[in-house]
Design an enzyme around this catalytic site. Sequence first.
Site, PDB file in Angstrom:
ATOM      1  N   GLY A  11     -32.348   9.802-179.703  1.00 24.70           N
ATOM      2  CA  GLY A  11     -31.078   9.652-180.412  1.00 24.70           C
ATOM      3  C   GLY A  11     -29.889  10.254-179.684  1.00 24.70           C
ATOM      4  CD  GLU A  22     -21.983   1.571-173.602  1.00 29.00           C
ATOM      5  OE1 GLU A  22     -22.619   0.678-173.009  1.00 29.00           O
ATOM      6  OE2 GLU A  22     -21.562   1.436-174.757  1.00 29.00           O
ATOM      7  CG  HIS A  53     -29.650   6.478-175.436  1.00 33.03           C
ATOM      8  ND1 HIS A  53     -28.754   7.521-175.558  1.00 33.03           N
ATOM      9  CD2 HIS A  53     -30.854   7.048-175.193  1.00 33.03           C
ATOM     10  CE1 HIS A  53     -29.396   8.664-175.403  1.00 33.03           C
ATOM     11  NE2 HIS A  53     -30.665   8.416-175.170  1.00 33.03           N
ATOM     12  CE  LYS A  59     -30.829  11.966-167.246  1.00 27.20           C
ATOM     13  NZ  LYS A  59     -30.715  12.562-168.545  1.00 27.20           N
TER      14      LYS A  59
HETATM   15  P1  AMP Z   1     -33.717  10.299-174.511  1.00 24.55           P
HETATM   16  O1  AMP Z   1     -33.075   9.958-175.807  1.00 24.55           O
HETATM   17  O2  AMP Z   1     -32.957  11.256-173.686  1.00 24.55           O
HETATM   18  O3  AMP Z   1     -35.178  10.640-174.667  1.00 24.55           O
HETATM   19  O4  AMP Z   1     -33.701   8.952-173.664  1.00 24.55           O
HETATM   20  C1  AMP Z   1     -34.229   7.754-174.174  1.00 24.55           C
HETATM   21  C2  AMP Z   1     -34.318   6.751-173.047  1.00 24.55           C
HETATM   22  O5  AMP Z   1     -33.013   6.548-172.515  1.00 24.55           O
HETATM   23  C3  AMP Z   1     -35.191   7.218-171.888  1.00 24.55           C
HETATM   24  O6  AMP Z   1     -35.932   6.114-171.383  1.00 24.55           O
HETATM   25  C4  AMP Z   1     -34.180   7.691-170.870  1.00 24.55           C
HETATM   26  O7  AMP Z   1     -34.627   7.608-169.542  1.00 24.55           O
HETATM   27  C5  AMP Z   1     -33.050   6.691-171.118  1.00 24.55           C
HETATM   28  N1  AMP Z   1     -31.786   7.209-170.606  1.00 24.55           N
HETATM   29  C6  AMP Z   1     -31.219   8.408-170.849  1.00 24.55           C
HETATM   30  N2  AMP Z   1     -30.064   8.551-170.163  1.00 24.55           N
HETATM   31  C7  AMP Z   1     -29.906   7.398-169.461  1.00 24.55           C
HETATM   32  C8  AMP Z   1     -28.915   6.918-168.547  1.00 24.55           C
HETATM   33  N3  AMP Z   1     -27.845   7.655-168.221  1.00 24.55           N
HETATM   34  N4  AMP Z   1     -29.076   5.682-168.014  1.00 24.55           N
HETATM   35  C9  AMP Z   1     -30.169   4.931-168.321  1.00 24.55           C
HETATM   36  N5  AMP Z   1     -31.122   5.313-169.190  1.00 24.55           N
HETATM   37  C10 AMP Z   1     -31.008   6.531-169.742  1.00 24.55           C
END
Ligand code: AMP
Length: 285
Positions: free
Chosen positions: A31, A35, A37, A149
């Site tokens: 959550g 952008e 996500h 990332k």
């Molecule tokens: P998180 O909510 O941080 O667990 O991230 C959920 C998903 O979003 C994971 O697959 C992350 O690798 C991806 N994600 C987070 N930040 C980025 C970003 N800047 N660019 C691309 N994907 C991202």
Amino acid sequence: MEVIEKTDRMQQKAEELRLAGKVLGFVPTMGFFHEGHLELMRVAKRHCDVVIISLFVNPMQFGPKEDLAAYPRDLEGDLAKARQVGVDIAFVPTVDQIYPEGFESRVSVEKVTKHLCGLSRPTHFDGVTTVVAKLFNITKPHLAVFGQKDYQQLTVIRRMVNDLNMDLRILGVPTHREPDGLAMSSRNSYLNSEERKSALCLKKSLDLAREMVGKGERRSAAIKKAVEEFVRSHPYTQVDYVSLCDPVTLDDVDPLRGETLLALAVRVGKTRLIDNCVLGKSEKR
Ligand code: AMP
């Protein structure tokens, strides 16, 4: 967009959709959407009939001294953003739904979890693989989308899916960045304005390394030293690791040959940030 809180309801819904011949795409998240996500959700939308996301701040992947309690949350804002990009189902379980009383199983990937972030976060990836395996069983996707990332996370998930014959495809999406280059992250919200300026050193140090490689440098130690010194020249920073490694096994490489992952983790103030790039391949900056 349907919001589902209960595990059995989600599983039943996924089964119905599969029986109706739909191709299911899944984006697991914690959550506080940015952008990056939303981009994963758009990619899933392009490949699948139905997009399911999960919003779950997974306690099992946080160490005892990490930021579980402080992790930023904005459920209503997130649901509105997901609706806008055309997500079909948001799975929003409570901790009890995922870890009911008596829960005692783990999914553990042995080797690729030991490098990079695994050094300072020894239990983190077991938390990730356990929850992602559960989420795959609950949402039954044909395709799951992850961000590059979190490169090591993507590598660990691919390993798990291969090793355990999980019947789905994993897609990695390039890192989405702020206009000045900072990789988008929910944790960027912890940075004050001075720290935010210093945080740019992560992306800039990747560019510096790319430039060195472009000029012919192949010695890992020389590249690491330059990256570390560059990062250290910015206030409030503390290097956790700088690694030049094989993009699949994450084993250290020296000298550089072919494609090499440059991954780094840096504390900026109290906030731990990560970034990476693959050196030795032609990619957009
Ligand atoms: P998180 O909510 O941080 O667990 O991230 C959920 C998903 O979003 C994971 O697959 C992350 O690798 C991806 N994600 C987070 N930040 C980025 C970003 N800047 N660019 C691309 N994907 C991202």
